[in-house]
Design a protein around this motif. Structure first.
Motif, PDB file in Angstrom:
ATOM      1  N   ARG A 365     -23.507   9.542  -8.952  1.00 49.05           N
ATOM      2  CA  ARG A 365     -22.678   8.630  -8.171  1.00 49.05           C
ATOM      3  C   ARG A 365     -21.234   8.611  -8.650  1.00 49.05           C
ATOM      4  O   ARG A 365     -20.356   8.116  -7.928  1.00 49.05           O
ATOM      5  CB  ARG A 365     -23.262   7.214  -8.226  1.00 49.05           C
ATOM      6  N   GLU A 366     -20.963   9.113  -9.829  1.00 48.12           N
ATOM      7  CA  GLU A 366     -19.593   9.077 -10.348  1.00 48.12           C
ATOM      8  C   GLU A 366     -19.339  10.337 -11.184  1.00 48.12           C
ATOM      9  O   GLU A 366     -20.136  10.661 -12.082  1.00 48.12           O
ATOM     10  CB  GLU A 366     -19.378   7.828 -11.219  1.00 48.12           C
ATOM     11  N   ILE A 397     -11.291  10.171 -10.664  1.00 43.82           N
ATOM     12  CA  ILE A 397     -12.715   9.849 -10.634  1.00 43.82           C
ATOM     13  C   ILE A 397     -13.141   9.739  -9.173  1.00 43.82           C
ATOM     14  O   ILE A 397     -12.491   9.037  -8.376  1.00 43.82           O
ATOM     15  CB  ILE A 397     -13.022   8.532 -11.377  1.00 43.82           C
ATOM     16  N   LYS A 399     -16.187   8.397  -6.837  1.00 44.38           N
ATOM     17  CA  LYS A 399     -17.285   7.441  -6.999  1.00 44.38           C
ATOM     18  C   LYS A 399     -17.904   7.144  -5.644  1.00 44.38           C
ATOM     19  O   LYS A 399     -17.199   7.012  -4.632  1.00 44.38           O
ATOM     20  CB  LYS A 399     -16.752   6.153  -7.634  1.00 44.38           C
TER      21      LYS A 399
END
Length: 466
Positions: A365-366, A397, A399
């Motif tokens: 997810r990240e 990042i 996400k």
């Protein structure tokens, strides 16, 4: 006065009586002393008397001479005669001068007689160990052990000089002198034996494994045919049949290696060496190679270079091991792009970031974007796509939120362009399917696995309804 006068007679009688009483008293005292000495004679010590007629102090020169005589009696050497004098007569002033002169003249030769012998002994003792330690400093105990094993095997110092590799390059003369010193010099042989006894057993085993092959050993190995391909069992049988011929440190592997050397140099019994051509005939390359001295072509080993290569090889193996351990931790896979078609997503891939050279698969997810270094590892290393020296180590990042939307946050110094719109440092932007992401001249297309995202959205809706 008259003789018949009675007063005179009386006075004389009184005087005689007094003298008698005094004599009797003195005799009584003497008797008392004798009885006392007889009664207590054992407890009273007797006085010692000297036989010398005159007791006088010695002069200074006489004291010096007497002390020298005592010291000379202790030290081995010629005796010193002291001049005789009469004890009763005192020396005159002229005799005193003669005595002082003779006393001062006698002291130097005594010191010369007493001192030289120990000095010469000390010099000899100090010189002898220096020569021995200097000799032992060049010849190490490992060299002595190599020399002894080689001589016992070959009984030829010339072959020892040619075939044994010592710690120093000793000449044939130095090897002969060392061998004779070990045989006939008790001091050197004793010191060398003590030094060899202190060697570690592993070092002794390594030295014995390098022992030269004797003529009897090579004769047995030469009987094995050159056309045959012997295995270790053949050499094991050879060791068991002839235990007294082979050195105790021989192994089947070492015998196999030496047999291969004999075969290479045509030293086996069934091999024949062709004679060199005579006359004006031109030699071919193989004939000329046989005539060349192998010692001249042998290159010296560079120990420093080998040590550096060993260290670099160790570092590279350590890095490879670290990378192998980090493989299961990676959350992004990198694939090479063969075409521009849509990627085939699996059930674990959420999205993909496709560039011109590589493709990054997002499976968590990240994930973090940036430039990987030795100190810091990230999920997506953008340097695999192209030149990334302008990209920050942690550029951004990506996400995935619970509602199924992807967002990118810029944490680097330079802006990130999403479909041509700049996202400055500290800001974030939503990523759609087929969005173009540009970071420092590198362009990527963000592709979303719509089927998997739809399932995630459905599950999220169920959770909110409950």
């Amino acid at each position: 006065m008259q003789a018949g006068d009675p007063g005179v007679g009386a006075s004389m009688a009184v005087a005689g009586a007094q003298s008698r009483s005094e004599d009797e008293e003195s005799l009584g005292v003497k008797d008392v002393k004798r009885t006392a000495t007889q009664a207590f004679g054992s407890g009273v010590p007797k006085r010692r008397s000297s036989s010398r007629s005159i007791k006088r102090k010695k002069f200074d020169d006489e004291l010096v001479e007497s002390s020298l005589v005592k010291s000379s009696s202790r030290v081995k050497g010629p005796p010193v005669i002291e001049p005789v004098r009469c004890s009763g007569s005192e020396p005159s002033s002229s005799e005193k001068k003669k005595v002082t002169k003779s006393g001062t003249a006698l002291t130097p030769p005594l010191t010369m007689v007493i001192n030289p012998a120990p000095i010469t002994k000390r010099v000899k003792k100090s010189k002898q160990p220096l020569h021995i330690t200097k000799d032992l400093g060049r010849w190490k105990p490992t060299d002595d052990l190599l020399l002894i094993n080689a001589v016992l095997q070959t009984t030829d110092l010339t072959s020892v000089h040619l075939g044994v590799k010592f710690s120093c390059r000793f000449t044939l003369r130095e090897i002969k002198e060392r061998w004779y010193a070990l045989l006939y010099d008790p001091v050197i042989s004793k010191l060398a034996w003590q030094a060899m006894r202190q060697l570690h057993p592993e070092a002794i085993a390594a030295i014995q494994s390098k022992a030269l092959f004797s003529q009897a050993e090579e004769a047995l190995l030469a009987k094995i045919g050159s056309t045959s391909q012997p295995k270790l069992d053949v050499f094991q049988d050879l060791l068991s049949k002839h235990p007294g011929v082979f050195h105790p440190s021989r192994t089947p592997k070492s015998l196999l290696v030496h047999w291969q050397l004999l075969k290479q140099y045509y030293l086996l019994d069934d091999q024949s060496v062709q004679p060199l051509p005579k006359g004006d005939q031109v030699l071919n390359f193989s004939d000329a190679e046989q005539m060349v001295d192998d010692v001249k072509l042998k290159e010296s080993r560079d120990e420093v270079l080998e040590h550096e290569l060993m260290i670099s090889d160790r570092h590279q193996k350590r890095e490879i091991r670290q990378l192998e351990q980090e493989l299961p931790r990676w959350q992004v896979l990198v694939d090479s792009i063969t075409g521009m078609s849509m990627p085939d997503f699996d059930n674990q891939t959420l999205a993909a970031l496709r560039g011109r050279m590589v493709r990054y698969l997002m499976r968590s997810r990240e994930i973090t974007l940036g430039r990987a270094t030795k100190d810091k590892q990230i999920d997506v290393d953008l340097s695999l796509e192209g030149p990334a020296w302008k990209i920050s180590r942690k550029q951004g990042i990506i996400k995935l939120k619970n509602n199924g939307d992807f967002f990118i946050a810029n944490e680097g110094r330079r802006p990130i362009y999403i479909d041509g719109r700049p996202v400055l440092s500290g800001n974030k932007w939503k990523l759609n399917n087929n969005s173009v992401v540009e970071i420092a001249g590198l362009r990527f297309v963000f592709l979303i696995n719509l089927e998997l995202i739809s399932l995630i959205k459905a599950e999220a809706a169920k959770m909110t309804q409950q």
